[in-house]
Design a protein around this motif. Structure first.
Motif, short mmCIF file in Angstrom:
data_model
loop_
_atom_site.label_atom_id
_atom_site.label_comp_id
_atom_site.label_asym_id
_atom_site.label_seq_id
_atom_site.Cartn_x
_atom_site.Cartn_y
_atom_site.Cartn_z
N UNK A 504 54.65 6.16 48.36
CA UNK A 504 54.58 5.72 46.97
C UNK A 504 53.59 4.55 46.86
N UNK A 506 51.23 3.91 49.05
CA UNK A 506 49.90 4.45 49.34
C UNK A 506 49.34 5.15 48.10
N UNK A 507 50.20 5.88 47.46
CA UNK A 507 49.81 6.64 46.26
C UNK A 507 49.31 5.68 45.18
N UNK A 510 46.06 4.13 46.07
CA UNK A 510 44.96 5.10 46.05
C UNK A 510 44.52 5.43 44.62
N UNK A 511 45.48 5.57 43.76
CA UNK A 511 45.15 6.07 42.42
C UNK A 511 45.20 4.99 41.34
N UNK A 514 41.95 4.62 39.64
CA UNK A 514 41.68 5.79 38.80
C UNK A 514 42.41 5.67 37.49
N UNK A 518 40.77 5.25 33.95
CA UNK A 518 41.04 6.26 32.92
C UNK A 518 41.47 5.60 31.63
N UNK A 528 35.37 6.75 45.12
CA UNK A 528 35.40 7.50 46.37
C UNK A 528 36.42 8.64 46.38
N UNK A 529 37.50 8.50 45.63
CA UNK A 529 38.53 9.54 45.64
C UNK A 529 38.45 10.45 44.44
N UNK A 530 37.32 10.55 43.90
CA UNK A 530 37.19 11.35 42.70
C UNK A 530 37.55 12.81 42.98
N UNK A 531 38.01 13.42 41.98
CA UNK A 531 38.28 14.85 42.06
C UNK A 531 37.46 15.49 40.96
N UNK A 532 36.17 15.30 41.08
CA UNK A 532 35.30 15.81 40.03
C UNK A 532 35.24 17.33 40.05
N UNK A 533 34.70 17.84 39.05
CA UNK A 533 34.53 19.28 38.93
C UNK A 533 35.86 20.02 38.90
N UNK A 534 36.91 19.28 38.64
CA UNK A 534 38.21 19.95 38.57
C UNK A 534 38.38 20.56 37.19
N UNK A 535 39.19 21.57 37.08
CA UNK A 535 39.34 22.22 35.79
C UNK A 535 40.03 21.32 34.78
N UNK B 150 34.69 21.32 44.42
CA UNK B 150 34.20 20.05 43.92
C UNK B 150 32.78 19.81 44.46
N UNK B 151 32.03 18.92 43.81
CA UNK B 151 30.62 18.76 44.13
C UNK B 151 30.36 18.41 45.58
N UNK B 177 44.42 25.78 40.54
CA UNK B 177 43.77 25.44 39.28
C UNK B 177 44.70 25.68 38.08
N UNK B 261 39.14 24.34 43.98
CA UNK B 261 40.27 24.71 43.12
C UNK B 261 40.22 26.21 42.93
N UNK B 362 53.27 13.85 47.96
CA UNK B 362 52.94 12.44 47.70
C UNK B 362 51.47 12.15 47.99
N UNK B 368 53.51 13.59 42.67
CA UNK B 368 54.71 12.86 43.10
C UNK B 368 55.59 12.59 41.87
#
Lengths: 535, 418
Positions: A504, A506-507, A510-511, A514, A518, A528-535, B150-151, B177, B261, B362, B368
């Protein structure tokens, strides 16, 4: 016409079941002695405040114990000519009071049947009685001698005896060195001058009645431990059974029918104990519950008793007889099925009867009179063997409270050299519901098949279990393994919880950026932890 | 003790043994997760290796445009990778859609190979072999036609492979996805995450073993050349090629930062057919390689063979047999006398299952949650039981195919709009 046919059909439908009902009733009463009322019992008063207060009950009890039926009527209620309808008449005169019923007095003069007169003589009522020499003695200690058996030390305030020597073998009353006959028979008249509520006098009257009815001479003695409930001391029941079995003493156990909670563990254990008792040469007898204690009424009681008996049989318990107080004979027979279907029974002393009411005409085919163990202890015998009382008797022995009491009671029975009959040898039989049970010297038969009474069950434990606990293989290994795995799994769960708590943090670390970005609606793609290109 | 007792005893031993193996993998997977989090993302030093990305596609018109668009958008030098889409005997409008993309990206290395029912239509392995004939890259990357990588995914994969010569392949992570669509996709989302963090990350951490998942992975061209291409009889070509790579002495690394995804089945029917194919494919690979279990030279893959053997045969058999014995015992048809464990133990094991799976969640953003905790509990009674059924059915179907001497039919997973 159509209406007539309809009525006919309806009537047919109503009437059709009747033969079946009649048939059932006929079966139900098959075990009863259905002779017409041969005896008219006439009493003057209940004399509730005197030593004679139990006399009417004693006579009734003896009649039931002798399987006799009777109609009971008070002198004041006696109707003219009533006596002539009976072959036998018993007059019980508990007081010296003058009789004020001319019709009764007249009928007594003219009665030609057998007459048993008990108690105070009313001058002029029975002419032949007036000439009988009576010795009246006040405050005496007497013994009643029953053909070798003597009930001793009976205190009588007002003793009236026929001032004659008794005949050989005749029941007699001893007063000091004097001996008098218990009764005197003069042709159609038998006279018992004194009757008090004492077992010795009761048994004396029993023999008189037996002779009066001309019954067979053979009498049997059985033994009953009454009033056993599921919550009685069942360990003592077992211990007593073992002791009796070891001493070769046949006995009966009086079971109080319990109609509720029949599937409870206590009942299961109770049935198990009863099966054990049967295997120890014990016979199960069912007590007839008093309708007065059943608020639901007799119809419901009957239904419950059917269930009780059926359940007992299902559980390998075979009741062979009925134990009942005399008072219960006054209830309507048809309303207390199925207990009146037993062929045999034990009539228990019932001092509570003061208002006899209307006595129904039924009796058991084989009955015996309950006598207490104390009565037996207080009875002396001329022979080493105790012998038998003149009528069928059942020794009523309460369940011992402890081992010492058991030893004492057993000592009395053994020392008296009693000849006890095994109750199940009495050719008992009954049909209740789907079950027909019979017993004889060859054993117990259920629906035509002999049943084994041997007991090979697990010993009864204090913590009775409904079902026999299954035997497991590798029980120790699995128990140990279970503990081990529980420990390991517990540790793993703790470890996992620690990991989840840690993750928890760590979570969030990490986020967090973000999330904050946001919230600021900043682009996240450069993180660095981006999750780009996600739907 | 009777024969059923011994069977139950073996089953209990197997179930608990495998349970503990998986617990070890969960912990190891989490350790690997922490390690990866501390490390910077892998970077390519020097010139980027040329990568051929192959995308086998059969009637993938619904998703192919998005997939190719994502591949074109890789943060990787355009001249250092090519995309080869094998439009394998499609009867939909895939060819037209791919042509449009080609036309609109004339400067890109995008090749579309259209096959017909003579040259193609024989499954994924065959399509990959066809694509491979035209591939020029020293590294070969594979993506399924429904993927949206992802890119940075390709960069991470190529960087890892370039950096370590002992690696034969590098696999990335795939995410669901369409997880929000329904309960089934939520189950699949949790399943894929827990599988990757437990089986893939855990095995990599402990034994430097991972299994190629069928998409979002990269491998050396030399390996494909050495093994003569993909085994066209294998319907689980990913598992099959994993074994071959192990046997060549290479490792397969799990790099969770390379994310793609993908769309998962949204209906039970599609899910059932897809998973049946997986089971049959894995059973094929297992049986094909079972001999290595006792081969001294194949120590590296022994655990994987055992893992597959335990999952598809031992655990499955143990669960099915113990369930059958349990119900027969209840019906009075057989009797067992072994005592078994307490309900408390079974309950704690259930809690352990939930927590174990939850740990995998997690690691991912937005997973989580309390609702996922309860979904895991629900999975135990539903999705896991469905897996038993599909595994039994898949194994059964595999042997039916063998008895009938027919090759397993490659079932193409149906795609959903969205």
């Amino acid at each position: 016409m159509k209406q007539s046919i309809l009525i006919l059909i309806v009537l047919t439908l109503i009437v059709l079941p009747m033969p079946a009902i009649d048939g059932e009733e006929a079966d139900a009463k098959d075990n009863l002695t259905m002779t017409t009322k041969e005896v008219l019992l006439i009493y003057d008063q209940l004399a509730v405040d005197t030593v004679y207060r139990d006399n009417l009950n004693t006579v009734e009890t003896l009649l039931s114990a002798l399987s006799q039926t009777a109609e009971i009527v008070a002198i004041d209620d006696y109707d003219a000519g009533q006596m002539s309808g009976y072959q036998k008449v018993i007059i019980l005169k508990n007081t010296k009071n003058v009789i004020n019923n001319p019709a009764f007095m007249a009928d007594c003069q003219n009665y030609s049947g057998a007459l048993l007169y008990i108690g105070f003589v009313a001058p002029g009522l029975i002419p032949s009685l007036d000439s009988v020499p009576i010795s009246r003695q006040m405050g005496r200690t007497v013994s009643v001698n029953l053909n070798g058996l003597a009930s001793n030390s009976i205190w009588v305030d007002d003793l009236r005896v026929v001032d004659e020597q008794p005949g050989p073998g005749q029941t007699a009353i001893s007063v000091g060195t004097s001996v008098y006959p218990f009764s005197k028979t003069m042709e159609r008249l038998t006279f018992v001058p004194t009757l008090i509520g004492d077992p010795g006098f009761t048994l004396g009257l029993g023999e008189t009645l037996k002779d009066w009815f001309g019954l067979a001479a053979t009498a049997q003695m059985t033994l009953l431990i009454p009033d056993i409930y599921p919550f009685s001391d069942l360990n003592m029941v077992i211990e007593t059974s073992n002791a009796f079995y070891a001493n070769g003493i046949p006995f009966a156990l009086g079971v109080v029918p319990i109609d509720d909670n029949m599937d409870f563990p206590a009942m299961a254990r109770f049935y198990q104990v009863l099966r054990y008792v049967q295997s120890r040469n014990g016979t199960i007898i069912v007590h007839r519950p008093s309708p007065a204690t059943v608020s639901d009424g007799n119809a419901v009681l009957s239904e419950k008793m059917y269930a009780v008996i059926t359940k007992m049989v299902e559980n390998g318990v075979y009741p062979l007889g009925l134990a009942t107080g005399e008072s219960l004979f006054f209830d309507e027979v048809s309303n207390v099925n199925p207990l009146n279907l037993f062929s045999s029974g034990i009539i228990l002393p019932d001092s509570g009867v003061t208002e006899p009411g209307s006595k129904e005409t039924w009796a058991l085919r084989w009955a015996s009179l309950g006598v207490s163990l104390e009565t037996i202890a207080g009875t002396s015998s001329q022979n080493r063997n105790f012998g038998n009382y003149p009528i069928n008797t059942t020794i009523i022995m309460p369940l011992p409270a402890n081992e010492a009491a058991l030893a004492a009671q057993l000592g009395i029975i053994n020392n008296k050299w009693l000849t006890l009959t095994d109750y199940k040898r009495l050719n008992n039989y009954w049909t209740i519901g789907q079950n027909t049970i019979a017993s004889s010297a060859s054993g117990i038969w259920v629906n035509g098949l002999p049943v084994s009474l041997s007991y090979d069950e697990e010993p009864i434990e204090a913590d009775y279990r409904y079902q026999k606990a299954p035997e497991y293989s590798l029980e120790k290994i699995f128990t140990a393994g279970n503990t081990f795995l529980l420990t390991v799994v517990g540790i793993i769960i703790l470890l996992f919880i620690v990991i989840v708590i840690f993750s928890r943090r760590v979570y969030l670390n990490k986020f967090r950026k973000v999330v904050s970005n946001e919230e600021k609606k900043e682009p996240v793609k450069n993180l660095p932890d981006q999750e780009d290109n996600t739907p | 003790m009777n024969v059923f007792d011994y069977l139950m005893l073996i089953n209990i031993f197997l179930i608990w043994s495998l349970l503990f193996v998986n617990i070890v993998l969960i912990v190891a997977g989490y350790v690997y997760y922490l390690k990866v989090e501390k490390e910077p993302p892998p970077e390519i030093i020097g010139e980027h290796p040329f990568v051929s990305i192959m995308v086998p596609a059969h009637n993938e018109g619904v998703v192919i445009v998005k997939t190719v668009a994502a591949l074109l958008a890789f943060d990787y030098p355009w001249d250092r990778y090519e995309i080869i889409v094998i439009n394998d005997n499609s009867s939909d409008n895939s060819a037209e859609l791919l042509k449009e993309i080609q036309d609109s990206n004339p400067s890109r290395n995008l090749t579309v190979i259209n096959t017909d029912n003579i040259t193609g239509g024989k499954g994924k392995s065959n399509a990959l072999n066809i694509g491979y004939q035209q591939a020029k890259g020293e590294f070969i990357a594979i993506y399924d036609a429904d993927n949206t990588p992802e890119h940075k995914a390709l960069t991470y994969l190529a960087a890892e492979l370039r950096a370590d010569d002992s690696l034969g392949a590098v696999i990335g992570k795939f995410r669901t996805r369409n997880k929000e669509v329904n309960l089934l996709t939520r189950f699949i989302n949790i399943e894929t995450l827990s599988f990757q963090w437990m089986a893939q990350a855990g095995r990599w951490q402990l034994m430097k073993l991972s299994t190629i998942p069928g998409t979002n992975f990269i491998l050396r061209r030399t390996i494909i050349e050495a093994i003569g291409g993909w085994d066209e009889k294998a319907v689980a070509e990913d598992t099959e090629i994993s074994f071959r790579i192990y046997l060549m002495g290479y490792k397969i690394k799990f790099q969770p930062k390379a994310v793609t995804w993908e769309q998962e089945p949204q209906t039970l029917g599609v899910w059932f057919r897809q998973r049946t194919r997986w089971v049959k494919g894995n059973v094929y690979v297992l049986i094909k390689n079972i001999g290595y279990l006792v081969d001294k030279d194949a120590r590296k893959i022994r655990f994987d063979i055992f893992y597959f053997l335990s999952t598809y045969f031992l655990l499955l058999t143990a669960l099915v047999v113990s369930d059958v014995i349990f119900f027969m015992n209840m019906a009075g048809l057989v009797s067992t006398t072994i005592q078994g464990f307490s309900n408390l133990l079974w309950f704690t094991a259930f809690i352990m299952f939930i927590l174990g799976v939850f740990i995998a969640l997690t690691t991912e953003k937005g997973e989580m949650t309390v609702s996922n905790f309860f979904i895991i509990a629900l999975m135990y009674f539903t999705y896991c039981q469905m897996w038993i059924i599909v595994t039994v059915y898949g194994v059964f179907q595999y042997f039916i195919d063998r008895i009938k001497k027919q090759d397993s039919k490659w079932y193409k997973t149906e795609r959903f709009q969205g």
